[in-house]
Design an enzyme around this catalytic site. Sequence first.
Site, mmCIF file in Angstrom:
data_model
loop_
_atom_site.group_PDB
_atom_site.id
_atom_site.type_symbol
_atom_site.label_atom_id
_atom_site.label_comp_id
_atom_site.label_asym_id
_atom_site.label_seq_id
_atom_site.Cartn_x
_atom_site.Cartn_y
_atom_site.Cartn_z
ATOM 1 C CG ASP A 58 -0.520 0.016 2.542
ATOM 2 O OD1 ASP A 58 0.680 -0.277 2.730
ATOM 3 O OD2 ASP A 58 -1.314 0.315 3.462
ATOM 4 C CG LEU A 147 -6.830 -9.433 13.720
ATOM 5 C CD1 LEU A 147 -7.848 -10.209 14.541
ATOM 6 C CD2 LEU A 147 -6.652 -10.065 12.339
ATOM 7 C CD GLU A 182 -2.707 3.949 12.750
ATOM 8 O OE1 GLU A 182 -3.924 3.713 12.670
ATOM 9 O OE2 GLU A 182 -1.859 3.062 12.974
ATOM 10 C CG ASP A 194 -4.314 -1.399 8.367
ATOM 11 O OD1 ASP A 194 -4.152 -2.240 7.452
ATOM 12 O OD2 ASP A 194 -3.537 -1.262 9.327
HETATM 13 P P1 ADP Z 1 -3.438 -2.982 15.725
HETATM 14 O O1 ADP Z 1 -2.592 -3.864 14.854
HETATM 15 O O2 ADP Z 1 -4.369 -3.763 16.568
HETATM 16 O O3 ADP Z 1 -4.086 -1.886 14.964
HETATM 17 P P2 ADP Z 1 -1.980 -0.776 16.788
HETATM 18 O O4 ADP Z 1 -0.763 -0.678 17.644
HETATM 19 O O5 ADP Z 1 -1.932 -0.156 15.446
HETATM 20 O O6 ADP Z 1 -2.393 -2.302 16.739
HETATM 21 O O7 ADP Z 1 -3.198 -0.077 17.544
HETATM 22 C C1 ADP Z 1 -3.520 -0.492 18.839
HETATM 23 C C2 ADP Z 1 -3.812 0.729 19.691
HETATM 24 O O8 ADP Z 1 -5.094 1.294 19.308
HETATM 25 C C3 ADP Z 1 -3.980 0.386 21.155
HETATM 26 O O9 ADP Z 1 -2.732 0.340 21.808
HETATM 27 C C4 ADP Z 1 -4.854 1.532 21.631
HETATM 28 O O10 ADP Z 1 -4.082 2.694 21.835
HETATM 29 C C5 ADP Z 1 -5.766 1.771 20.447
HETATM 30 N N1 ADP Z 1 -6.996 0.984 20.610
HETATM 31 C C6 ADP Z 1 -7.413 -0.089 19.889
HETATM 32 N N2 ADP Z 1 -8.592 -0.569 20.349
HETATM 33 C C7 ADP Z 1 -8.928 0.218 21.404
HETATM 34 C C8 ADP Z 1 -10.028 0.230 22.320
HETATM 35 N N3 ADP Z 1 -11.018 -0.661 22.241
HETATM 36 N N4 ADP Z 1 -10.033 1.190 23.273
HETATM 37 C C9 ADP Z 1 -9.032 2.088 23.361
HETATM 38 N N5 ADP Z 1 -7.995 2.123 22.532
HETATM 39 C C10 ADP Z 1 -7.920 1.202 21.563
HETATM 40 MG MG MG Z 2 -2.993 -0.553 13.709
#
Ligand code: ADP
Ligand code: MG
Length: 405
Positions: A58, A147, A182, A194
Site C-alpha cells: 500500500d 487485525l 493515525e 487498513d
Molecule cells: P493494531 O494492529 O491492533 O491496529 P496498533 O498498535 O496499530 O495495533 O493499535 C492499537 C492501539 O489502538 C492500542 O494500543 C490503543 O491505543 C488503540 N486501541 C485499539 N482498540 C482500542 C479500544 N477498544 N479502546 C481504546 N484504545 C484502543
Molecule cells: Mg494498527
Amino acid sequence: MGHRIGRGSGRRPGRPVLPSVRGAVPRAAELFGRVLGGAPDAVFSAPGRVNLIGEHTDYNQGLVLPFAIDARAQVAVRARDDGRLRVVSGQQPGETVEVNLDGLEPGAVTGWAGYVAGAAWALAERGHRAAGADLALDSTVPVGAGLSSSAAVECSTALALATLAGDRLAPEELARVAQLDENRFVGVPCGLMDQMASSASRAGTVLFFDVGADRTEHIPFDPATAGLVTLLVDTRAHHSLADGQYARRRATCEAAAETLGVDSLSRIAPGELDAALAGLGDDETRRRVRHVVTENERVRAVVELLRTGAVRDIGPAMVASHASLRDDFEVSCAELDVAVDAALAAGAAGARMTGGGFGGSVIALVDRDRVDEVGAAVTGAFARAGFTAPVLRLVSPADGAGADG
Ligand code: ADP
Ligand code: MG
C-alpha cells in the site's frame, strides 16, 4: 494445551467448532449509560480487517486485497455544545479522558485517547466539521493481533463525529480522515489499506484497492461455497522491532524508487523487473523491490481467480506471498513461519502471514472438514516450539463502517 479444538461427540461432521469472532458483541451504548450517564444520540461501528494478499504494497502505491472481519469497534455518541470531547473505552476501564477541541494539535493527547481525539482533529484538518461530544468506545477487535484495532477505532470515531456534525463522508474520505489521524496525530506512518478496508468493505467480498490509481472494487469472496473457511491464527507474538523495521522497509522502497527513476515501485511492470534489479546496487534492496513487484502480480492473479469463483486455486499465491515476505522482504518471524508451515503440512489450501509482520496473525484457507486438524497441527507445533499457544478464529468478510441500529 492452550487452545482446545472441539472434538465433542455431539459434533456434526464437517462443522468447525472453532470460535468465530462473531460471537463477541461490542456494547458501547451500555458502557455509555453506565459511565457517562444518560443515553447516546447514536451508535456507529467499524470493523477490524485481515489482508487476503498484497502486503507492504500500500505505501508503494500498489495493490491490496483486504476484507473487514466480524469483529468491530463500536462508538456511542452524544453531542455536547461546549466544544469538548469526553471519552471512555470498555478496554480502558476506569479512565475518562477530556479534551478541548479548540486549538487541538498533534501531541496534545497521547495514548489510546489520541486515536479518538485525533479523529476530531483530522476531520477539521480535511475541512469537515467536528463538534464536541461524549463518546463511549467498546471493541471486539483484539489489540496488536494484526487485525487493525486502530483503524476500527479511528473509522468508527470519525464516522460518529462527522455524522453528529451533519456531515456525510464517502467511505474513501472517511478512510483518509482516519489515516491522517493515525499518521499525524498518533504518529504512525501507516499506508491507507487498513482504514480503507475498515471503511469501505462490504460483506461477502474482498476489497481490491489499487492505491496508486485510487480505485476500489468489491470482488466476491465466498469460501463456503467451495467448502472452505478462512482460519486466522493469532500467533500472539508482538515483536518490538516491528515499528522501526516498518519505517526502514518504507525508506528502502522509497530510495529504490528514486534510484530507478519511478514515482513508486508499483510502476515497475513484471516484465521490467529484471532490468530494474540490474540497476540496483545491493542485494538487500533488490530483494525488497522483487517482493513489491511480484506481490502486486500475485494480487492481480488472485483477483482474476476470484472473479471466476476459483477460491481454492488462490492457495499457491498465498504460499508464494508468504515466502516472498519471509525471504525477500524479511518481515516474518519464527511464530508466523511455524504457523504457516504447520497449516500447510496439515492440508491447508493456502496460508500466509497477514499484516505488517514480526508477529500478528496468519490467514489460512482450509477445507471446512479439515479445520480441526489444521488448528490442532498449528497448536501442537507451537507447543513443541515452546511458543505461547495461538488463538484460532474463523473469519468471514463483513461490512465496513456504518450506523448501528
Ligand atoms: P493494531 O494492529 O491492533 O491496529 P496498533 O498498535 O496499530 O495495533 O493499535 C492499537 C492501539 O489502538 C492500542 O494500543 C490503543 O491505543 C488503540 N486501541 C485499539 N482498540 C482500542 C479500544 N477498544 N479502546 C481504546 N484504545 C484502543
Ligand atoms: Mg494498527
